[in-house]
Design a protein around this motif. Structure first.
Motif: not given
Lengths: 108, 154
Positions: B48-76
């Motif tokens: 239940g601890a509240a998170g601080d999101d400033a350290l996390i950068t996400l790289d994901m498409p806004e629109i995914a044409e194919n839901g079978n393979a959606v890129k998810v990348a994070f950098d912390i």
């Protein structure tokens, strides 16, 4: 079943302290247990459920996979090189079968 | 002319019918995990601890044409030293049959904290990334991905 083949890309050499990127891919259908085949029969769940990468015997990174991970699970992640050695990569399939791949890296 | 006699139904017959109806309900299509399930799962993971999101950068498409393979990348943003590193990163999706997608377990030997993979998304939904830091704190980030063709097979 199509052949499961692990592939890994690691630089052969690096400087001490260099940050390298490791890329791994295993060709695997990752049957989620929800899709049906051509005859309308449910394909039973068969996925890679875990992956781990070790360097000189110590686990540096591991992943627990669920059916929501795409077919042919692909990962990239960083590693800081401190010495020459061997990477061991292990993928574990439902049922306990393991697929492995090793890569050597040398410094200097 | 034929006459049809409506026979009174015995108690046993009535129960059998009711039982059959009950079974039909039980095999209703598998429900998708909803935002509430993901919120519950996040509470379970973080206590239940509240998170601080400033350290996390996400790289994901806004629109995914194919839901079978959606890129998810994070950098912390983490020094990844023995006393200050990212222990684990959980990826959760709130519109898939189950909330968990993958959990990454990291070690200071990596020297940096980022990773890339590909996931299935059954429909347009929010993807949550929860990072567990070595000092016991948590960070979170989320992104909405619009999915054109769902990736759950069938």
């Amino acid at each position: 079943m199509s052949k499961v083949k692990p592939r890994v890309k690691v630089p052969k050499t690096a400087e001490v302290g260099e940050l390298i990127e490791i890329k791994t891919l295993i060709s695997h259908p990752m049957h989620s247990g929800r899709a049906v085949d051509g005859d309308g029969k449910l394909i039973p769940r068969q996925i890679i459920n875990s992956f781990r990468a070790s360097f000189n015997g110590t686990v540096v990174m591991s992943v627990d996979l669920k059916p929501s991970v795409s077919a042919n699970p692909f990962f990239t992640f960083p590693f800081t090189v401190t010495e020459s050695g061997t990477f061991d990569f292990v993928w574990v399939e439902d049922g306990g079968k393991e697929y492995t791949k090793s890569k050597k890296i040398s410094v200097g | 002319m034929k006459t049809y006699v409506l026979k009174p139904m015995s108690r046993r017959q009535a129960m059998t019918l009711l039982g059959a109806a009950g079974l039909t309900c039980a095999v209703a299509p598998a429900a998708l995990a909803g935002p509430e399930d993901v919120a519950a799962r996040i509470a379970e993971l973080t206590g239940g601890a509240a998170g601080d999101d400033a350290l996390i950068t996400l790289d994901m498409p806004e629109i995914a044409e194919n839901g079978n393979a959606v890129k998810v990348a994070f950098d912390i943003d983490s020094p990844m030293t023995a006393d200050n590193y990212v222990k684990a990163v959980h990826i959760l999706a709130d519109g898939n049959p189950e909330p968990d997608v993958a959990t990454f377990n990291f070690s200071p030997a990596m020297g940096a904290c980022y990773a890339t993979t590909r996931m299935r998304l059954s429909k347009t939904q929010n993807v949550h990334v929860i990072a567990a830091f070595s000092d016991g704190s948590f960070g979170s980030a989320e992104a909405t991905v619009k999915v054109t063709i769902g990736g759950c097979g069938g």
